[in-house]
Design an enzyme around this catalytic site. Structure first.
Site, short mmCIF file in Angstrom:
data_model
loop_
_atom_site.label_atom_id
_atom_site.label_comp_id
_atom_site.label_asym_id
_atom_site.label_seq_id
_atom_site.Cartn_x
_atom_site.Cartn_y
_atom_site.Cartn_z
N SER A 198 0.69 -1.23 0.04
CA SER A 198 -0.05 -0.22 0.07
C SER A 198 0.82 1.25 -0.07
O SER A 198 1.90 1.22 0.63
CB SER A 198 -0.83 -0.05 1.34
OG SER A 198 -1.49 1.27 1.51
N TYR A 233 -2.24 -0.37 10.39
CA TYR A 233 -2.69 -0.66 8.94
C TYR A 233 -1.28 -0.31 8.05
O TYR A 233 -0.60 -1.03 7.44
CB TYR A 233 -3.85 0.05 8.05
CG TYR A 233 -3.99 -0.41 6.46
CD1 TYR A 233 -4.72 -1.65 6.44
CD2 TYR A 233 -3.44 0.27 5.82
CE1 TYR A 233 -4.96 -2.07 5.05
CE2 TYR A 233 -3.70 0.15 4.43
CZ TYR A 233 -4.35 -1.20 4.01
OH TYR A 233 -4.42 -1.43 2.71
#
Length: 293
Positions: A186, A199
């Protein structure tokens, strides 16, 4: 950027996105604006002919788009997903429409025993395993370090990095020279994110795991790479933000909009296909809609 850019072969939605909130884990079939995943102008050419792939989180979003293009390139697909059965069946329908087999396996990648069983089931069904795509993810915005409970931290890390480790370890005995592992990282693992501490940490760990595993498996001629997307229109995000917040999703990219899954999935084909990427291992490929990532 004041005017969102449509840079693809067909128009892609631009903000404001539909103001909708989904209950976790988020189901693609419930989205007011369906993600674009079919890549109708992508022409397959047998890049993965005769291969078999596992895609975790393949029921929706990026995983669904990857599964469809892998099938279009000639691969059979095993979809591993948590419990979104309707979405998974729709992905199977799309894969089978490309003329390939699709196996659905429901379970939790946080559990190593399940990962072992799922890989064994897929390898037995297809008689081989050539590509593992680690893509399952859990994301939940928070209000700062103090707001992250032990339980939330554990769930995020166990889903996003433990699951990748378990799946890679289970798959390795079935992978031969020329096989590959592709992990979904990501942009948050590259830049960090103030509202996604756990995250972002997990995605940074995925990037380091990718580079380290690539070096570890090089002598076996197994390539390991990662794709690091920016904002992508999938169920993950409307399940994580409230209806008002999601309207502006993706507007801060240089292109002024979120990606659609079909704009991310060709990168997975490129990295999986020996004819394209036989000399590429250990990279983290940013696809963020912005310069400089």
């Amino acid at each position: 950027m004041s005017t969102p850019s449509n840079t693809g072969s067909r128009p892609h939605p631009v903000p404001p996105m539909p103001g909708q909130h989904l209950s976790k884990p988020g189901r693609e079939g419930e989205m007011a604006l369906a993600p674009q995943y079919l890549a109708p102008d992508y022409q397959g050419s047998g890049k993965l002919a005769g291969m078999a792939a596992i895609v975790t989180g393949g029921d929706s979003g990026i995983g669904r788009a990857v599964s469809v293009l892998f099938a279009r390139e000639g691969a059979d697909i095993a979809i591993i997903y948590l419990n979104e059965h309707d979405d998974a069946r729709e992905t199977r329908r799309a894969v089978e429409a490309e003329g390939r087999r699709c196996l659905l396996i429901a379970g939790d990648v946080r559990e190593s025993a399940f990962c072992n069983q799922a890989v064994a089931q897929a390898a037995q069904a297809f008689g081989r395993l050539d590509v593992l795509v680690n893509n399952a993810a859990f994301q939940d915005h928070d209000d700062g370090l103090e707001a992250i409970s032990d339980e939330k931290w554990d769930k995020t890390l166990r889903t996003n990095i433990h699951g990748y480790f378990y799946m890679a370890r289970a798959a390795l005995p079935h992978l031969r020279a020329g096989a590959s592992i592709i992990n979904t990282g990501s942009v948050t693992g590259l830049r960090g994110s103030a509202g996604l501490l756990d995250y972002s940490a997990s995605k940074g760990a995925i990037h380091a795991f990718t580079r380290s595993l690539a070096a570890n498996l090089a002598d076996k001629a197994i390539r390991v790479n990662a794709v690091a997307p920016g904002p992508v229109w999938t169920p993950l995000n409307p399940a994580d933000r409230d209806a008002e917040q999601i309207k502006s999703f993706g507007k801060d990219t240089d292109l002024g909009r979120p990606a659609q899954p079909e704009e991310i999935s060709p990168a997975y084909v490129f990295l999986a296909a020996p004819c394209c990427a036989s000399y590429i291992t250990g990279i983290v490929l940013p696809i963020t809609g912005s310069a400089g990532d």
